[in-house]
Motif scaffolding. Sequence first.
Motif, mmCIF file in Angstrom:
data_model
loop_
_atom_site.group_PDB
_atom_site.id
_atom_site.type_symbol
_atom_site.label_atom_id
_atom_site.label_comp_id
_atom_site.label_asym_id
_atom_site.label_seq_id
_atom_site.Cartn_x
_atom_site.Cartn_y
_atom_site.Cartn_z
ATOM 1 N N THR A 62 30.902 -20.209 -27.316
ATOM 2 C CA THR A 62 30.379 -21.244 -28.210
ATOM 3 C C THR A 62 30.379 -20.649 -29.607
ATOM 4 O OG1 THR A 62 28.952 -22.286 -26.560
ATOM 5 C CG2 THR A 62 28.356 -22.589 -28.867
ATOM 6 N N MET A 63 30.823 -21.409 -30.608
ATOM 7 C CA MET A 63 30.834 -20.857 -31.963
ATOM 8 C C MET A 63 30.847 -21.963 -33.013
ATOM 9 S SD MET A 63 33.006 -17.683 -33.420
ATOM 10 C CE MET A 63 31.828 -16.564 -32.649
ATOM 11 N N LEU A 64 29.901 -21.877 -33.934
ATOM 12 C CA LEU A 64 29.926 -22.726 -35.121
ATOM 13 C C LEU A 64 30.823 -22.061 -36.158
ATOM 14 C CD1 LEU A 64 28.761 -25.118 -36.856
ATOM 15 C CD2 LEU A 64 27.073 -23.463 -37.694
ATOM 16 N N VAL A 65 31.776 -22.825 -36.671
ATOM 17 C CA VAL A 65 32.652 -22.347 -37.742
ATOM 18 C C VAL A 65 32.289 -23.133 -38.996
ATOM 19 C CG1 VAL A 65 35.020 -22.001 -38.516
ATOM 20 C CG2 VAL A 65 34.470 -21.853 -36.065
ATOM 21 N N LEU A 66 31.753 -22.422 -39.965
ATOM 22 C CA LEU A 66 31.292 -23.062 -41.199
ATOM 23 C C LEU A 66 32.055 -22.479 -42.371
ATOM 24 C CD1 LEU A 66 29.195 -24.857 -42.746
ATOM 25 C CD2 LEU A 66 27.701 -22.847 -42.777
ATOM 26 N N ASP A 67 32.709 -23.344 -43.143
ATOM 27 C CA ASP A 67 33.365 -22.911 -44.376
ATOM 28 C C ASP A 67 32.985 -23.885 -45.483
ATOM 29 O OD1 ASP A 67 35.034 -25.192 -44.223
ATOM 30 O OD2 ASP A 67 36.670 -24.087 -43.288
ATOM 31 N N PRO A 68 33.515 -23.756 -46.677
ATOM 32 C CA PRO A 68 33.080 -24.651 -47.764
ATOM 33 C C PRO A 68 33.351 -26.121 -47.520
ATOM 34 C CG PRO A 68 34.133 -22.683 -48.658
ATOM 35 C CD PRO A 68 34.369 -22.653 -47.181
ATOM 36 N N ASP A 69 34.281 -26.438 -46.622
ATOM 37 C CA ASP A 69 34.717 -27.827 -46.475
ATOM 38 C C ASP A 69 34.301 -28.486 -45.165
ATOM 39 O OD1 ASP A 69 36.150 -27.757 -48.971
ATOM 40 O OD2 ASP A 69 37.677 -26.552 -47.939
ATOM 41 N N ARG A 70 33.992 -27.691 -44.158
ATOM 42 C CA ARG A 70 33.712 -28.299 -42.857
ATOM 43 C C ARG A 70 32.781 -27.406 -42.045
ATOM 44 N NH1 ARG A 70 39.750 -27.324 -40.213
ATOM 45 N NH2 ARG A 70 39.829 -25.099 -40.717
ATOM 46 N N ALA A 71 32.159 -28.034 -41.054
ATOM 47 C CA ALA A 71 31.329 -27.313 -40.080
ATOM 48 C C ALA A 71 31.705 -27.866 -38.718
ATOM 49 C CB ALA A 71 29.853 -27.529 -40.364
ATOM 50 N N VAL A 72 32.260 -26.998 -37.882
ATOM 51 C CA VAL A 72 32.756 -27.407 -36.566
ATOM 52 C C VAL A 72 32.060 -26.567 -35.507
ATOM 53 C CG1 VAL A 72 34.783 -27.675 -35.095
ATOM 54 C CG2 VAL A 72 35.001 -27.958 -37.588
ATOM 55 N N LEU A 73 31.436 -27.228 -34.548
ATOM 56 C CA LEU A 73 30.783 -26.525 -33.447
ATOM 57 C C LEU A 73 31.720 -26.561 -32.243
ATOM 58 C CD1 LEU A 73 28.368 -25.033 -32.301
ATOM 59 C CD2 LEU A 73 27.326 -27.242 -31.758
ATOM 60 N N VAL A 74 32.286 -25.408 -31.941
ATOM 61 C CA VAL A 74 33.209 -25.256 -30.816
ATOM 62 C C VAL A 74 32.384 -24.921 -29.576
ATOM 63 C CG1 VAL A 74 35.172 -23.937 -29.929
ATOM 64 C CG2 VAL A 74 35.024 -24.454 -32.390
ATOM 65 N N VAL A 75 32.444 -25.780 -28.559
ATOM 66 C CA VAL A 75 31.619 -25.579 -27.364
ATOM 67 C C VAL A 75 32.443 -25.818 -26.106
ATOM 68 C CG1 VAL A 75 29.480 -26.269 -28.522
ATOM 69 C CG2 VAL A 75 30.821 -27.977 -27.279
ATOM 70 N N PRO A 76 32.074 -25.157 -24.999
ATOM 71 C CA PRO A 76 32.703 -25.488 -23.722
ATOM 72 C C PRO A 76 32.461 -26.962 -23.398
ATOM 73 C CG PRO A 76 31.345 -23.503 -23.539
ATOM 74 C CD PRO A 76 31.029 -24.122 -24.865
ATOM 75 N N GLY A 77 33.451 -27.621 -22.839
ATOM 76 C CA GLY A 77 33.337 -29.048 -22.566
ATOM 77 C C GLY A 77 32.129 -29.396 -21.722
ATOM 78 N N LEU A 78 31.805 -28.545 -20.735
ATOM 79 C CA LEU A 78 30.680 -28.866 -19.874
ATOM 80 C C LEU A 78 29.343 -28.734 -20.584
ATOM 81 C CD1 LEU A 78 30.064 -25.953 -17.294
ATOM 82 C CD2 LEU A 78 31.052 -25.669 -19.565
ATOM 83 N N GLU A 79 29.314 -28.089 -21.755
ATOM 84 C CA GLU A 79 28.090 -27.946 -22.534
ATOM 85 C C GLU A 79 27.913 -29.070 -23.548
ATOM 86 O OE1 GLU A 79 25.372 -25.242 -23.019
ATOM 87 O OE2 GLU A 79 25.864 -25.730 -20.936
ATOM 88 N N ALA A 80 28.974 -29.809 -23.829
ATOM 89 C CA ALA A 80 28.937 -30.828 -24.880
ATOM 90 C C ALA A 80 27.798 -31.843 -24.700
ATOM 91 C CB ALA A 80 30.280 -31.549 -24.962
ATOM 92 N N PRO A 81 27.467 -32.267 -23.473
ATOM 93 C CA PRO A 81 26.371 -33.244 -23.332
ATOM 94 C C PRO A 81 25.013 -32.711 -23.782
ATOM 95 C CG PRO A 81 27.751 -33.238 -21.361
ATOM 96 C CD PRO A 81 28.170 -32.068 -22.181
ATOM 97 N N ARG A 82 24.862 -31.380 -23.882
ATOM 98 C CA ARG A 82 23.585 -30.800 -24.302
ATOM 99 C C ARG A 82 23.426 -30.792 -25.817
ATOM 100 N NH1 ARG A 82 23.000 -25.462 -23.502
ATOM 101 N NH2 ARG A 82 20.757 -25.691 -23.703
ATOM 102 N N VAL A 83 24.489 -31.110 -26.545
ATOM 103 C CA VAL A 83 24.457 -31.019 -28.004
ATOM 104 C C VAL A 83 24.064 -32.364 -28.601
ATOM 105 C CG1 VAL A 83 25.725 -30.426 -30.093
ATOM 106 C CG2 VAL A 83 26.294 -29.288 -27.925
ATOM 107 N N SER A 84 23.004 -32.369 -29.388
ATOM 108 C CA SER A 84 22.664 -33.550 -30.182
ATOM 109 C C SER A 84 23.277 -33.353 -31.564
ATOM 110 C CB SER A 84 21.140 -33.709 -30.289
ATOM 111 O OG SER A 84 20.567 -33.927 -29.022
ATOM 112 N N VAL A 85 24.319 -34.074 -31.835
ATOM 113 C CA VAL A 85 25.073 -33.855 -33.068
ATOM 114 C C VAL A 85 24.363 -34.491 -34.251
ATOM 115 C CG1 VAL A 85 27.250 -34.235 -34.267
ATOM 116 C CG2 VAL A 85 27.246 -33.768 -31.801
#
Length: 364
Positions: A49-72
Motif C-alpha cells: 500500500t502506498m500513497l504517492v503525493l507530488d505537486p499535482d496529484r495524490a494517488v493511494l495505491v492499494v491492494p484490490g481486496l483492501e479498497a473497500p476499507r478506504v473512505s476516499v
Amino acid sequence: MTGESVYAQRIARARARMTEIGVEALLLSVGPDLPYLTGYEAMPLERLTMLVLDPDRAVLVVPGLEAPRVSVAADAFVLRPWAETEDPVAIVADLVRGAREVAIGDHTWARFVLDLQRACGDLRFRKASEVVGPLRVVKTADEIAALRRAAEAVDAIAVAMRDRGFAGRRELDVHRELVERLLDAGHERVNFAIVAAGSNAASPHHDPTDRVIVRGDVVLCDFGGTMAGYCSDITRMFVVGAPTPEVRDAYDVLVAAQERGVQAARVGAACEDVDRATRQVIEDAGYGDRFVHRTGHGIGTEAHEDPYMVAGNRTPIVAGHVFSVEPGIYVPGKFGLRLEDIVAAGAEGPERLNRAPRDLAVVD
C-alpha cells in the motif's frame, strides 16, 4: 480552506513543506503518516500500500481486496486499486517517474524500499518524517480535544481501579482487566497495559507475569490505547495496605518532581528544560541514579512521537505540543515508582489532560 476535508488541508500543508525542503514526491506506506494524510490505516501486509503525493496529484495505491476499507476524501486523493496479477512496485515507479528527490515513509518495510530502489535507481530517498513530522508535532484544537477525550477515558479507569482489590490477584489478572476496561471505554485498540508489582516495577517496561500481588506490594499501572485515532497514556501507583516510610517518602519526591516538570513545560522553554526540572528534584533527594529514562515523549496518533522531553533536545516548546511528563524512581530488588500525565502546551500555560488523582492509592 473552508469546506475542504481535513485531509485536503493536511495534504496542502504537506505539499508546502515538500516545496520548502526540495522534495518532489512523498511515498507513504504502513505507519502513522498515511492515516494522518488520508484517514486510511494500511494493514501490515506483504501486499504494497502506498500513497504517492507530488505537486499535482495524490494517488493511494492499494491492494484490490483492501479498497473497500478506504473512505476516499475526494478532494484529497484518488484511489488506485491493484489486482493480484499486477506489480504494485511498477505502478508506484511509474507514478514517480521524473522525480529525483523523494521522501519515503519511515515505517516502510525494507523489502519495498529495496524493490523501489531497484525499479527507480536514479531516485534519492529521504525520510518522510522530514515532511510530515513538523505537521504532526503541532496539534490543532480538534486534535487536542481528541487527546483530551482519550485522557478522560483512562482517567475514569484509573479512578475505578482505586476501588478494586489487588491482593491475591496476578499481575496478568490486573493487566487483562485494564485491557477490557480500555476497550469498553471506547479505545479501538490497546497499546500497552503494564502491571508491575513490588520489585518487578524496578523494570520500567515490565511484562506482566503470574506473580501474585500480596499485602505490602506497591503496584505500577501504566496503560493506554488508541481512541478515535488518538492515543492515551497514564501511569498511576497503587499500594496494598499502608506504604512503607521509604516508599511514601520516595513517592512524595516523585509528585514534587512531576509538578516541577509540568510547570516548566511552558511555551518558549526548551524540551530539555522539562527533563532538567524533574531530574533536579529527584537528584536533590538522592535518587538521581534511580531515574533511568527521559522525562517524556510526544503523543498523538502514535503513543510515542516528537517532541521528546530529554537532555540535549533544545527544541522550543510551542503551543500545540502535547507530551507526557513521567518521572520515575526505580530501586532494584525493592520497588519502582512512576507518575505520568499528558500535558498540552498553550498560550495560557501547560494544561494537564489527565485529571485522575495523583496520590499513592491505598487498595485492598
